[in-house]
Write a protein that holds these residues in place. Structure first.
Motif, PDB file in Angstrom:
ATOM      1  N   LYS A 148       6.719   4.522  -3.412  1.00 48.98           N
ATOM      2  CA  LYS A 148       6.127   3.664  -2.364  1.00 48.98           C
ATOM      3  C   LYS A 148       6.566   4.101  -0.976  1.00 48.98           C
ATOM      4  N   ASP A 155       5.574  -6.779   0.737  1.00 50.94           N
ATOM      5  CA  ASP A 155       5.704  -5.788  -0.327  1.00 50.94           C
ATOM      6  C   ASP A 155       4.496  -6.072  -1.230  1.00 50.94           C
ATOM      7  N   HIS A 175      -4.288  -4.218  -3.158  1.00 56.39           N
ATOM      8  CA  HIS A 175      -3.495  -3.803  -1.984  1.00 56.39           C
ATOM      9  C   HIS A 175      -4.395  -3.502  -0.785  1.00 56.39           C
ATOM     10  N   PRO A 223       1.673   1.899  -2.083  1.00 57.32           N
ATOM     11  CA  PRO A 223       1.878   3.088  -2.919  1.00 57.32           C
ATOM     12  C   PRO A 223       1.764   4.360  -2.069  1.00 57.32           C
TER      13      PRO A 223
END
Ligand code: SAM
Length: 328
Positions: free
Chosen positions: A279, A190, A217, A239
Motif C-alpha cells: 500500500k 485507510d 476504493h 493499494p
C-alpha cells in the motif's frame, strides 16, 4: 507517554474483556468494546448477571482512567483490539498500524502548518485508531467525524474516542451513501480495497465501473472529494496498484479534473505479507479558486520504519519538499 502505563491499562482491559467473553459468550473483540464502555461509564451493564456485575465492579475499583494520557489510552486499546483481531477471520477487521498512523499524523502537520481549527473526516474509521492518532498529534481545536459500516468496530471506536476525550461524531452506515454533513478541511482514511457490492448506490458516482461491480476504493476517493472543502486535503492509504488497474484510466481522468496530486508515498514492503497487497499513502488537494498543483509531486518509497537512519533521511527530504512546494 509511559510504556508502563500502556501495559497496565492494557492488562486491565484484557482482564475485563476475558471475564466478559466467558460469561457472556461474546467474542473477545466485542468484549473489549464492552470493557471499554464500562470503564468509561464506570458501571457494568444493567442486563449483565449479578456475578459478572460484582466481578466488574471490583475490577473497576482497581483503575482510574484520569491517570492516563490520550496516547497511553489509544495504545492500550490498540493492543487489546489487535489481540481480538488475531483470532477474527473477517478480512475487513484491520486496524491501521501504529507507525503508519503516526507517520500520517506527521504529514497532516505539514499539510496544515498553522494553528487554525480543523474539521476532519475518516469515512472508513474502523476502531478510530488512525483518526485519534492523527487528532492527538494536532495541537489545536479539532472536530472530527468518523463513519464505518461494521457494528463492532463502531462500538470500539466510540469507546476509544470517549476514553481519550476526543470529540468525534460517528455515523454507523455505509459511507458510500450520502451524509448530512458540511464539507471538512481534511479527509483521511485507510481505505477498504475491493469490489463494492451495491451497484445501485454505485450508480451515483462518476467512478462507477462501466461494467460489473465498481471498486470501493475508487468510490471512497470520489466520496472524499464530495465532502471536503475546495482547497482542502485528502490523505488515503491505497493499494500500490491504484494507478495501474483495469479501471485506472477513468480514475486518472477524474482526478485530473477535480484534484491536485500532492504525493504518493509507498509504505515499506515489510508491512505486507505479499507484494501484491502493498500500500501507499496518496495525498490529494481538492481544486479550488486559489489552488495550484505543486511543481513536482512528492514521490518516494519509504524505508523500514525501524531503520532510524534511513527514516531521518527521508523525513529530511519530505520536509524540504514541503518547504518548496507547500510553505507555511
Ligand atoms: N483506520 C481504521 C483503524 O485504524 O481502525 C482501519 C480501517 S480498515 C483498513 C477499513 C474499514 O473500512 C473497515 O473498518 C471496514 O469496516 C470499513 N468499510 C468497508 N466498506 C465500507 C463501507 N461501504 N462503508 C463504511 N465503511 C466501510
Amino acid at each position: 507517554m509511559q510504556q508502563k502505563n500502556v501495559e497496565e491499562l492494557y492488562e486491565w482491559i484484557d482482564e475485563a474483556a476475558t471475564t466478559i467473553e466467558y460469561q457472556e459468550n461474546a467474542t473477545y473483540l466485542e468484549a473489549v468494546a464492552d470493557a471499554m464502555d464500562i470503564l468509561f461509564h464506570r458501571t457494568p451493564f444493567e442486563d449483565m448477571s449479578d456475578l459478572l456485575k460484582q466481578q466488574l465492579e471490583k475490577h473497576l475499583k482497581e483503575v482510574s482512567i484520569e491517570k492516563y494520557e490520550k496516547e497511553e489510552i489509544r495504545k492500550a486499546t490498540q493492543l487489546a483490539i489487535l489481540k481480538g483481531m488475531k483470532g477474527a477471520t473477517q478480512q475487513q477487521h484491520l486496524i491501521t498500524p501504529d507507525s503508519v498512523a503516526m507517520f500520517m499524523g506527521y504529514l497532516t502537520q505539514r499539510l496544515f502548518p498553522g494553528n487554525e481549527a480543523l474539521a476532519l473526516f475518516d469515512p472508513a474509521c474502523g476502531t478510530a485508531n488512525l483518526l485519534t492518532a492523527v487528532m492527538n498529534q494536532l495541537d489545536r481545536e479539532v472536530k472530527s467525524y468518523g463513519s464505518d459500516v461494521d457494528e463492532t468496530l463502531m462500538k470500539l471506536a466510540l469507546a476509544n474516542a470517549n476514553l481519550q476525550k476526543n470529540e468525534i461524531e460517528f455515523f454507523h452506515q455505509d459511507s458510500l451513501r450520502p451524509f448530512l454533513m458540511e464539507p471538512v478541511d481534511f479527509i483521511l482514511s485507510d481505505l477498504p480495497v475491493g469490489y463494492y457490492p451495491d451497484d445501485i448506490q454505485a450508480e451515483r458516482f462518476t467512478l462507477k465501473a462501466e461494467e460489473g461491480h465498481s471498486y470501493s476504493h475508487h468510490l471512497f476517493i470520489e466520496q472524499g472529494l464530495n465532502y471536503v472543502k475546495d482547497g482542502g486535503f485528502l490523505m488515503f492509504i491505497v493499494p500500490n496498484f491504484l494507478f495501474e488497474s483495469d479501471q485506472s484510466s477513468q480514475l486518472n481522468t477524474y482526478l485530473r479534473e477535480k484534484a491536485h496530486i500532492f504525493g504518493m508515498l509507498q509504505l515499506p514492503e515489510s508491512f505486507f505479507k505479499e507484494e501484491k497487497h502493498g500500500k501507499s499513502i496518496l495525498i490529494l488537494q481538492k481544486k479550488g479558486k486559489q489552488t495550484n498543483a505543486p511543481k513536482e509531486a512528492l514521490l518516494a518509497k519509504l524505508p523500514s520504519f525501524k531503520n532510524h537512519h534511513a527514516m531521518a533521511d527521508i523525513i529530511g527530504q519530505i520536509d524540504q519538499w514541503f518547504t518548496k512546494n507547500h510553505p507555511s
